[in-house]
Design an enzyme around this catalytic site. Sequence first.
Site, PDB file in Angstrom:
ATOM      1  N   ALA A 184       0.829  -1.203   0.000  1.00 31.71           N
ATOM      2  CA  ALA A 184       0.000   0.000   0.000  1.00 31.71           C
ATOM      3  C   ALA A 184       0.866   1.257   0.000  1.00 31.71           C
ATOM      4  CB  ALA A 184      -0.916   0.005   1.215  1.00 31.71           C
ATOM      5  N   GLY A 206       1.428  -5.461   1.359  1.00 35.79           N
ATOM      6  CA  GLY A 206       0.417  -5.921   0.414  1.00 35.79           C
ATOM      7  C   GLY A 206       0.998  -6.572  -0.819  1.00 35.79           C
ATOM      8  N   GLU A 258       1.364 -10.038   0.377  1.00 34.42           N
ATOM      9  CA  GLU A 258       0.027 -10.604   0.567  1.00 34.42           C
ATOM     10  C   GLU A 258      -0.605 -11.019  -0.761  1.00 34.42           C
ATOM     11  OE1 GLU A 258      -2.019  -8.767   4.463  1.00 34.42           O
ATOM     12  OE2 GLU A 258      -1.436  -7.244   2.994  1.00 34.42           O
ATOM     13  N   GLU A 268       4.109  -4.064   8.415  1.00 37.59           N
ATOM     14  CA  GLU A 268       3.064  -3.109   8.778  1.00 37.59           C
ATOM     15  C   GLU A 268       3.174  -2.610  10.218  1.00 37.59           C
ATOM     16  OE1 GLU A 268       1.322  -5.310   5.244  1.00 37.59           O
ATOM     17  OE2 GLU A 268       2.645  -5.756   6.944  1.00 37.59           O
TER      18      GLU A 268
END
Length: 259
Positions: free
Chosen positions: A64, A109, A112, A132
């Site tokens: 992100a 992300g 992920e 994160e």
Amino acid sequence: MSDPIQLEKRGHIAVLTMNNPPANTWTADSLNLLIDIVENLNANKDIFALVLTGQGEKFFSAGADLKAFADGDKANANYLGQLFGQAFSALTAFRGVSIAAMNGYAMGGGLEVAMSCDIRIAEEHAQMALPEATVGLLPCGGGTQNLPWLVGEGWAKRMILCGERVKADKALEIGLVEEVVPTGKSLEKALELAEGACGQSPSAVARCKKLVMSARDGRSHEDGWRMERELFVELFSTEDQREGVNAFLEKRKPEWKNR
């Protein structure tokens, strides 16, 4: 302006390239686009496999863009958090074989979305992390659920709770990726695997994938075996089952219809 995800079809394979330089970060636009692309591919009977990679040579995806969370707005956080979950869940649910060609750094992300694929191929210079908590956040695109499934609780805690970053060779050792290839070769290897998948019955592959993924739901062995038998019989209502068996008996290459 180029689409944040570029789609190219190579025969029965869809190649998705994350295209948001310099680090191929995810945005609301690209997450919504991923959902749309996967839904369209699921509806396209000619697509049997999907390969996901990143534009450039350094980043697969850095996750992100943190600027989106800088104002501390809860409503925005809820919207983006839900969107990450929906987009990566859609990728996980792709009916065919999905392969991540990890051509560089996969952070947050970015890791992920790779874990949302069935198979991961990493280039030797790639590095992976779920950092994160380092910035006061937590993985919200399936990271806390998929990572321990792949690498075990201990390594998941090292990466998520201690912020440990792993290089490609360590990722291979702990089971986070299935193969490490030289720099610049991940897409080639991913396409090779995808071609192998396309040689199999897409009707059978979709059901096999469903069975393998069902193991994550904590079902008993008895339930898993029952599902196997049910889906085995279900294949006999498909054209691909008859084509596959008869092609073998007739010593010819099958022509799959995905129906």
